[in-house]
Design an enzyme around this catalytic site. Structure first.
Site, PDB file in Angstrom:
ATOM      1  N   ASP A   1       0.811  -1.216   0.000  1.00  0.00           N
ATOM      2  CA  ASP A   1       0.000   0.000   0.000  1.00  0.00           C
ATOM      3  C   ASP A   1       0.843   1.265   0.000  1.00  0.00           C
ATOM      4  O   ASP A   1       0.303   2.372  -0.101  1.00  0.00           O
ATOM      5  CB  ASP A   1      -0.978   0.009   1.183  1.00  0.00           C
ATOM      6  CG  ASP A   1      -0.320  -0.211   2.541  1.00  0.00           C
ATOM      7  OD1 ASP A   1       0.733  -0.854   2.589  1.00  0.00           O
ATOM      8  OD2 ASP A   1      -0.882   0.250   3.555  1.00  0.00           O
ATOM      9  N   HIS A   2       2.162   1.115   0.074  1.00  0.00           N
ATOM     10  CA  HIS A   2       3.068   2.260   0.051  1.00  0.00           C
ATOM     11  C   HIS A   2       3.991   2.265  -1.162  1.00  0.00           C
ATOM     12  O   HIS A   2       4.731   3.226  -1.355  1.00  0.00           O
ATOM     13  CB  HIS A   2       3.914   2.298   1.323  1.00  0.00           C
ATOM     14  CG  HIS A   2       3.110   2.462   2.559  1.00  0.00           C
ATOM     15  ND1 HIS A   2       2.959   3.663   3.221  1.00  0.00           N
ATOM     16  CD2 HIS A   2       2.369   1.557   3.268  1.00  0.00           C
ATOM     17  CE1 HIS A   2       2.165   3.508   4.265  1.00  0.00           C
ATOM     18  NE2 HIS A   2       1.798   2.235   4.323  1.00  0.00           N
TER      19      HIS A   2
ATOM     20  N   HIS B   1       8.482  -0.730  12.645  1.00  0.00           N
ATOM     21  CA  HIS B   1       7.399  -1.438  11.959  1.00  0.00           C
ATOM     22  C   HIS B   1       7.830  -2.893  11.786  1.00  0.00           C
ATOM     23  O   HIS B   1       8.898  -3.303  12.271  1.00  0.00           O
ATOM     24  CB  HIS B   1       7.126  -0.749  10.619  1.00  0.00           C
ATOM     25  CG  HIS B   1       5.854  -1.176   9.948  1.00  0.00           C
ATOM     26  ND1 HIS B   1       4.675  -1.344  10.633  1.00  0.00           N
ATOM     27  CD2 HIS B   1       5.590  -1.461   8.647  1.00  0.00           C
ATOM     28  CE1 HIS B   1       3.731  -1.710   9.773  1.00  0.00           C
ATOM     29  NE2 HIS B   1       4.264  -1.801   8.569  1.00  0.00           N
TER      30      HIS B   1
END
Length: 301
Positions: free
Chosen positions: A67-68, A141
């Site tokens: 998604d990035h 993360h």
């Protein structure tokens, strides 16, 4: 005229929804465009937002979750199709070099533009221009992730009443700025420091030292708030922030304008993110981002 604004291209976490595209954020900073985290569909969102490939000077990827980063192939191929004439530099975690190469050459195309690669291997300065310094800080993360920070050099603000008191006017104003003093009057006596503007981009992270360092003293902070506060345990487990956590970072760092984004599809009421951010004690300018929104960077104080 110089323009400093954030153009929001997408705001969804993990998967796009009917109303939210995958991530994508363009920072217009004077004559440059810095594209952050181009997720799937970014090329189309650029078209809808009136952003051309020629507007891009840098691409900054925080990490290589889809998604990035899944918008990179389309954006890079569009840069080549449009034969952008100036240098474009891509920054991304060095540990993801193989992912960048796969995305850059995901399908065949006619390469007309050389993308300068600037992989990030640790905290520090990535680039310096007359208009800004680009810095990176490691985040927390599930994969290696970096946040980015733009810092404008400090300048000087001339004070008319002090200039008048010393009889300095006309061409002599420029002269004292260039030379640092005039007739025994130092520049400090007729001016003050004009603090440079600061912008930070923080995605996909738990609370950590890097988050606070990036946010400190920012005029604008764009930060993920994937979860609401009642799901804080999920946020910790998956390496994300809640709305309240993001707001407390902004509050403690003296952020002037907080932009919340990267929302989980589980939530249907975006106003709740603002309510929780305010409840956390943040009282500055606050924007809950939506696709195709434009947010001006606050004017200097």
């Amino acid at each position: 005229m110089s323009v400093r604004e954030l153009v929001v291209l997408g705001t969804a976490s993990q998967v796009p929804t009917r109303h939210r595209n995958h991530n994508g954020y363009l920072l217009r900073w004077d004559g440059e465009g810095i594209l952050f985290d181009p997720g799937e569909g970014t090329q189309r969102q650029m078209l809808r937002a009136g952003v051309a490939a020629h507007d891009l000077n840098r691409i900054c990827v925080t990490h290589f979750h889809g998604d990035h980063a899944l918008g990179l192939p389309g954006v890079i191929q569009r840069i080549n199709l449009d034969q952008v004439p100036h240098e474009i530099t891509a920054h991304y975690p060095k540990s993801g070099q193989r992912f960048f190469e796969r995305l850059q050459y995901a399908t065949p195309y006619r390469a007309t533009v050389f993308i300068t690669e600037g992989p990030v291997a640790g905290d520090g300065v990535l680039a310096q221009t007359p208009s800004y310094t680009l810095e990176a800080r490691r985040l927390s993360h599930s994969v290696e992730t970096y946040g980015y920070r733009i810092v404008e050099p400090d300048g000087r603000r001339m004070l008319p009443e002090r200039l008048a008191a010393h009889g300095i006017k006309g061409p002599d104003v420029g002269r004292i700025q260039r030379e640092g003093s005039l007739g025994g009057v130092p520049l400090d006596a007729v001016s003050e420091v004009r603090r440079g503007q600061r912008f930070a981009f923080v995605m996909d992270t738990r609370l950590c030292d890097g988050v606070y360092a990036l946010a400190e003293g920012c005029d604008m902070l764009v930060i993920e708030s994937t979860f609401l506060d009642e799901d804080e345990q999920l946020a910790v487990e998956h390496g994300h922030l809640t709305a309240g956590q993001a707001a407390r970072v902004a509050r403690d760092g003296g952020v002037r304008h907080l932009v919340l984004t990267h929302f989980s599809q589980r939530y249907t009421d975006p106003d709740e993110f603002e309510r929780q951010a305010r409840a956390a004690g943040y009282d500055g300018e606050l924007t809950v981002a939506h696709d195709l929104l434009r947010v001006p960077v606050p004017k200097r104080r």
